[in-house]
Every structure is written in C-alpha cells, then in structure tokens.
Design a protein around this motif. Structure first.
Motif, PDB file in Angstrom:
ATOM      1  N   ASP A 192       0.824  -1.203   0.000  1.00 40.55           N
ATOM      2  CA  ASP A 192       0.000   0.000   0.000  1.00 40.55           C
ATOM      3  C   ASP A 192       0.864   1.261   0.000  1.00 40.55           C
ATOM      4  O   ASP A 192       0.629   2.193  -0.783  1.00 40.55           O
ATOM      5  CB  ASP A 192      -0.926  -0.012   1.221  1.00 40.55           C
ATOM      6  CG  ASP A 192      -1.872   1.171   1.250  1.00 40.55           C
ATOM      7  OD1 ASP A 192      -2.959   1.064   0.654  1.00 40.55           O
ATOM      8  OD2 ASP A 192      -1.538   2.204   1.865  1.00 40.55           O
ATOM      9  N   GLU A 193       1.869   1.285   0.858  1.00 42.24           N
ATOM     10  CA  GLU A 193       2.743   2.458   0.938  1.00 42.24           C
ATOM     11  C   GLU A 193       3.484   2.680  -0.373  1.00 42.24           C
ATOM     12  O   GLU A 193       3.636   3.814  -0.836  1.00 42.24           O
ATOM     13  CB  GLU A 193       3.737   2.288   2.095  1.00 42.24           C
ATOM     14  CG  GLU A 193       3.128   2.437   3.475  1.00 42.24           C
ATOM     15  CD  GLU A 193       2.547   3.817   3.707  1.00 42.24           C
ATOM     16  OE1 GLU A 193       3.186   4.806   3.296  1.00 42.24           O
ATOM     17  OE2 GLU A 193       1.438   3.917   4.260  1.00 42.24           O
ATOM     18  N   GLY A 194       3.970   1.583  -0.976  1.00 40.54           N
ATOM     19  CA  GLY A 194       4.675   1.712  -2.242  1.00 40.54           C
ATOM     20  C   GLY A 194       3.782   2.261  -3.336  1.00 40.54           C
ATOM     21  O   GLY A 194       4.192   3.133  -4.124  1.00 40.54           O
ATOM     22  N   LEU A 195       2.541   1.769  -3.397  1.00 44.37           N
ATOM     23  CA  LEU A 195       1.610   2.236  -4.422  1.00 44.37           C
ATOM     24  C   LEU A 195       1.233   3.698  -4.213  1.00 44.37           C
ATOM     25  O   LEU A 195       1.056   4.449  -5.176  1.00 44.37           O
ATOM     26  CB  LEU A 195       0.362   1.356  -4.424  1.00 44.37           C
ATOM     27  CG  LEU A 195       0.571  -0.086  -4.907  1.00 44.37           C
ATOM     28  CD1 LEU A 195      -0.689  -0.910  -4.679  1.00 44.37           C
ATOM     29  CD2 LEU A 195       0.965  -0.117  -6.378  1.00 44.37           C
ATOM     30  N   ARG A 196       1.099   4.109  -2.957  1.00 48.49           N
ATOM     31  CA  ARG A 196       0.796   5.518  -2.680  1.00 48.49           C
ATOM     32  C   ARG A 196       1.939   6.425  -3.145  1.00 48.49           C
ATOM     33  O   ARG A 196       1.705   7.512  -3.687  1.00 48.49           O
ATOM     34  CB  ARG A 196       0.547   5.718  -1.178  1.00 48.49           C
ATOM     35  CG  ARG A 196      -0.778   5.135  -0.690  1.00 48.49           C
ATOM     36  CD  ARG A 196      -0.945   5.301   0.811  1.00 48.49           C
ATOM     37  NE  ARG A 196      -2.150   4.643   1.286  1.00 48.49           N
ATOM     38  CZ  ARG A 196      -3.345   5.196   1.310  1.00 48.49           C
ATOM     39  NH1 ARG A 196      -3.505   6.442   0.889  1.00 48.49           N
ATOM     40  NH2 ARG A 196      -4.394   4.521   1.752  1.00 48.49           N
ATOM     41  N   THR A 197       3.162   5.966  -2.935  1.00 43.25           N
ATOM     42  CA  THR A 197       4.309   6.760  -3.366  1.00 43.25           C
ATOM     43  C   THR A 197       4.361   6.855  -4.885  1.00 43.25           C
ATOM     44  O   THR A 197       4.639   7.917  -5.451  1.00 43.25           O
ATOM     45  CB  THR A 197       5.616   6.140  -2.839  1.00 43.25           C
ATOM     46  OG1 THR A 197       5.554   6.031  -1.417  1.00 43.25           O
ATOM     47  CG2 THR A 197       6.815   6.997  -3.212  1.00 43.25           C
ATOM     48  N   VAL A 198       4.073   5.736  -5.549  1.00 42.47           N
ATOM     49  CA  VAL A 198       4.052   5.742  -7.013  1.00 42.47           C
ATOM     50  C   VAL A 198       2.972   6.677  -7.527  1.00 42.47           C
ATOM     51  O   VAL A 198       3.189   7.459  -8.461  1.00 42.47           O
ATOM     52  CB  VAL A 198       3.837   4.311  -7.551  1.00 42.47           C
ATOM     53  CG1 VAL A 198       3.527   4.336  -9.045  1.00 42.47           C
ATOM     54  CG2 VAL A 198       5.067   3.454  -7.280  1.00 42.47           C
ATOM     55  N   GLU A 199       1.796   6.596  -6.930  1.00 43.39           N
ATOM     56  CA  GLU A 199       0.686   7.431  -7.389  1.00 43.39           C
ATOM     57  C   GLU A 199       0.971   8.910  -7.158  1.00 43.39           C
ATOM     58  O   GLU A 199       0.555   9.771  -7.951  1.00 43.39           O
ATOM     59  CB  GLU A 199      -0.602   7.030  -6.673  1.00 43.39           C
ATOM     60  CG  GLU A 199      -1.848   7.670  -7.267  1.00 43.39           C
ATOM     61  CD  GLU A 199      -3.126   7.137  -6.676  1.00 43.39           C
ATOM     62  OE1 GLU A 199      -4.053   6.815  -7.437  1.00 43.39           O
ATOM     63  OE2 GLU A 199      -3.204   7.039  -5.429  1.00 43.39           O
ATOM     64  N   ALA A 200       1.694   9.220  -6.079  1.00 37.83           N
ATOM     65  CA  ALA A 200       2.021  10.625  -5.795  1.00 37.83           C
ATOM     66  C   ALA A 200       3.029  11.173  -6.781  1.00 37.83           C
ATOM     67  O   ALA A 200       3.115  12.396  -6.993  1.00 37.83           O
ATOM     68  CB  ALA A 200       2.555  10.754  -4.370  1.00 37.83           C
ATOM     69  N   GLY A 201       3.802  10.283  -7.421  1.00 31.64           N
ATOM     70  CA  GLY A 201       4.783  10.724  -8.409  1.00 31.64           C
ATOM     71  C   GLY A 201       5.988  11.361  -7.742  1.00 31.64           C
ATOM     72  O   GLY A 201       6.234  11.210  -6.547  1.00 31.64           O
ATOM     73  N   GLY A 202       6.756  12.076  -8.516  1.00 29.45           N
ATOM     74  CA  GLY A 202       7.927  12.748  -7.983  1.00 29.45           C
ATOM     75  C   GLY A 202       9.142  11.839  -7.894  1.00 29.45           C
ATOM     76  O   GLY A 202       9.154  10.718  -8.407  1.00 29.45           O
ATOM     77  N   PHE A 203      10.166  12.325  -7.204  1.00 33.53           N
ATOM     78  CA  PHE A 203      11.444  11.626  -7.131  1.00 33.53           C
ATOM     79  C   PHE A 203      11.317  10.259  -6.459  1.00 33.53           C
ATOM     80  O   PHE A 203      11.951   9.290  -6.869  1.00 33.53           O
ATOM     81  CB  PHE A 203      12.448  12.489  -6.359  1.00 33.53           C
ATOM     82  CG  PHE A 203      13.822  11.902  -6.292  1.00 33.53           C
ATOM     83  CD1 PHE A 203      14.655  11.904  -7.406  1.00 33.53           C
ATOM     84  CD2 PHE A 203      14.296  11.346  -5.121  1.00 33.53           C
ATOM     85  CE1 PHE A 203      15.935  11.359  -7.343  1.00 33.53           C
ATOM     86  CE2 PHE A 203      15.569  10.805  -5.045  1.00 33.53           C
ATOM     87  CZ  PHE A 203      16.394  10.819  -6.166  1.00 33.53           C
ATOM     88  N   GLY A 204      10.480  10.186  -5.426  1.00 33.99           N
ATOM     89  CA  GLY A 204      10.364   8.935  -4.672  1.00 33.99           C
ATOM     90  C   GLY A 204       9.678   7.822  -5.440  1.00 33.99           C
ATOM     91  O   GLY A 204       9.798   6.647  -5.078  1.00 33.99           O
ATOM     92  N   ALA A 205       8.939   8.155  -6.500  1.00 38.02           N
ATOM     93  CA  ALA A 205       8.194   7.142  -7.245  1.00 38.02           C
ATOM     94  C   ALA A 205       9.120   6.125  -7.891  1.00 38.02           C
ATOM     95  O   ALA A 205       8.791   4.936  -7.978  1.00 38.02           O
ATOM     96  CB  ALA A 205       7.312   7.805  -8.294  1.00 38.02           C
TER      97      ALA A 205
END
Length: 312
Positions: free
Chosen positions: A264-277
């Motif tokens: 869940d955390e990984g998918l949220r980071t991907v969806e948020a985009g940016g450097f962390g994605a």
C-alpha cells in the motif's frame, strides 16, 4: 463497473443539491462495494471514538477467548488469532513465586525457608514499597490513556458484526426507514436521515465506490498492470470494515509493517509521483504478485465476504 453510471441511472456528478445537503447534514455517506458475489450499497459514517459504543458482535469461527489461545495459535489461513492473557499469566507467576519461597509442615501449615522473621518482614516491606510504586505508575499511565485525543472511527450499517449490503437503493432505503436494530441507529442524526432519505439519494461519490472484486485479478496481472488507485481504495475500505466489525485477521494482515501495508505504501508513493516514485517502483518489483500480493488479498476479501449479510 461502469464509472459513468450505476443501477439507479445516476452518476456521482449528477447528485442533486438536495442529496448533497442530506448527506452533509447527517454526516453519513452511501457507499458501493463490489465483491465476487455481487455489488451492494450500504452506509458509513465517521464519528469520534468517544461518541460511539463498541459494536455488538455475535460469536464467529475465528473469535477465541484470549486466555485459551496459545502464543503460536493460528487460524485456517495460518494467521495469528490471539495471545496469552497477560493478567492471568502475571497472576500465575506471582502465585508460583510465593509458593517457591515457602513449604508446609506436616500439619499443612506454611513456614519460611530458614529466614528469620525480621528478614521476612523487611522483604515484605520492600515488596509493599514496590507495589505502591507500581500502583502509582499504573495510575499515571491510566490517566495518560484517558487524556488521549479521541479520533475518527468508522461506523457501518451493520447488525451484530455483519455488514449489511443491499442490492438496490430501494431495499436500502426501506430498511433504513423501518429498522433501528443496527450500529448506525446510535448516531445523533439518524432520526433525521430516516425522515429525509429517498432512493434517489443513494448515489455514492466516486471515492466511495470500492471494487474489491477486481483486486486479485489486477494483482495477478503483474507489476506493470497494477492499478494503485484500485488497490489503495480497497485497502482503505478493508481497514474500515475490519475495525468497525472487529475482524482481527484482516486488521493483522493490513497492520503497519505487514507485507500488504508495504504494498500500500509503495503504491501511494508511485501514485504521488515525484522523485520517490522511482525507488518505490523498484521496491514494488520485489513483491511477488502471486503470493504476497494476490494470495494475501484474496484471503482478506474472503474474510470480509464472510461477514457480509446480503439484502434485497
């Protein structure tokens, strides 16, 4: 499901001003849940934890008295279902400690093991001081817990631990108008909702439509096919249902630090985009789509489906 319309022929965008006003006034929202067994409507509200009572839950197969469960007890899916009753364990340990320092005479009366009365009195005094200190610390801890800030918790249209899902808006509205034997009846706005609700008002917002029936298939499609929004929304609903209906295995499966929570955390980071994605995508590729993701989610959906009470 078709994102443009539902069985009422209405869309989230076409919700009338009167409908919006109703749900805003009563602080409840209709939601739509798609499960492998069908699509249904129910109601959900959020209230402060101090404003709602604990739900009445009928006994379930996975519910065990904590004192009778071993530390390694698991359910049929291999998940932890409970633990030792710490209070009982402490009481037994204290009793054992007292017995180990005493023995009985032939008459069955207890006597000390070679220590004079003065030493025993001093030991007792020391224990009394420790107990007083522990009691004081316990009271301070209890006061701290009482002062903890209340938080919003979910409450569903549910009866005795079973989530009510209605296959039509008309069925949901008829139940709302005629029954008070459910968890939402405790809300201070419930009487107003009963008076004002109409079938045309059962139009969930887009963020309140949950397609749990698609989650497993999507995860099995592999990392490149994963739909972050679909899986994140499913996780939000699953956590709400697990908490509101007290489903320990689901709460454990989605708890912070669990594999599904990492997903869940990984998918949220991907969806948020940016450097962390970029780094989040690399972490997600280490998750096995079949076992860690799809199989675990299938179990969660099965547990939720088992507490659903379908109504027409």
């Amino acid at each position: 499901m078709d994102e443009e319309s539902d069985s009422t022929g209405a869309t989230a965008e076409s919700r009338s001003a009167a409908t919006d006003a109703l749900w805003t006034d009563v602080r409840v929202q209709p939601i739509e849940i798609a499960l492998p067994s069908g699509v249904g409507y129910t109601l959900r509200a959020y209230r402060l934890s101090t404003e709602v009572r604990a739900p009445e839950i009928d006994e379930r197969e996975e519910d065990f008295p904590e004192a009778s469960v071993s530390p390694t007890a698991t359910d049929e899916d291999g998940e932890d279902v409970g633990g030792i009753d710490e209070a009982e364990l402490t009481a037994q340990a204290l009793a054992a400690g007292k017995e180990s320092g005493r023995h009985t005479t032939g008459d069955g009366e207890a006597e000390t093991d070679g220590h004079d009365a003065s030493a025993a009195d001093k030991a007792d005094a020391g224990r009394d001081d420790e107990e007083s200190l522990d009691a004081g610390e316990g009271e301070e801890a209890a006061e701290g817990e009482e002062e903890a800030e209340p938080e919003d918790v979910p409450v569903f249209l549910a009866e005795r631990g079973r989530l009510l899902l209605f296959r039509s808006p008309e069925g949901l509205v008829e139940y709302v108008r005629t029954s008070t034997d459910h968890e939402l009846a405790q809300l201070d706005t419930w009487d107003e909702l009963r008076e004002r609700i109409e079938p045309d008002d059962i139009v969930p917002l887009e963020e309140d439509r949950y397609e749990l029936d698609l989650v497993v298939e999507n995860l099995r499609g592999g990392h490149d096919a994963w739909d972050p929004s679909l899986i994140i929304q499913a996780g939000e609903l699953a956590r709400d249902v697990a908490y509101a209906l007290r489903i320990p295995s689901v709460m454990t499966a989605l708890a912070p630090g669990s594999p599904l929570d990492d997903l869940d955390e990984g998918l949220r980071t991907v969806e948020a985009g940016g450097f962390g994605a970029f780094f989040a995508r690399r972490r997600l590729r280490k998750i096995d789509p079949q076992t860690t993701a799809a199989l675990s989610w299938r179990t969660v959906i099965g547990k939720i489906s088992s507490v659903v009470d379908w109504r027409d």
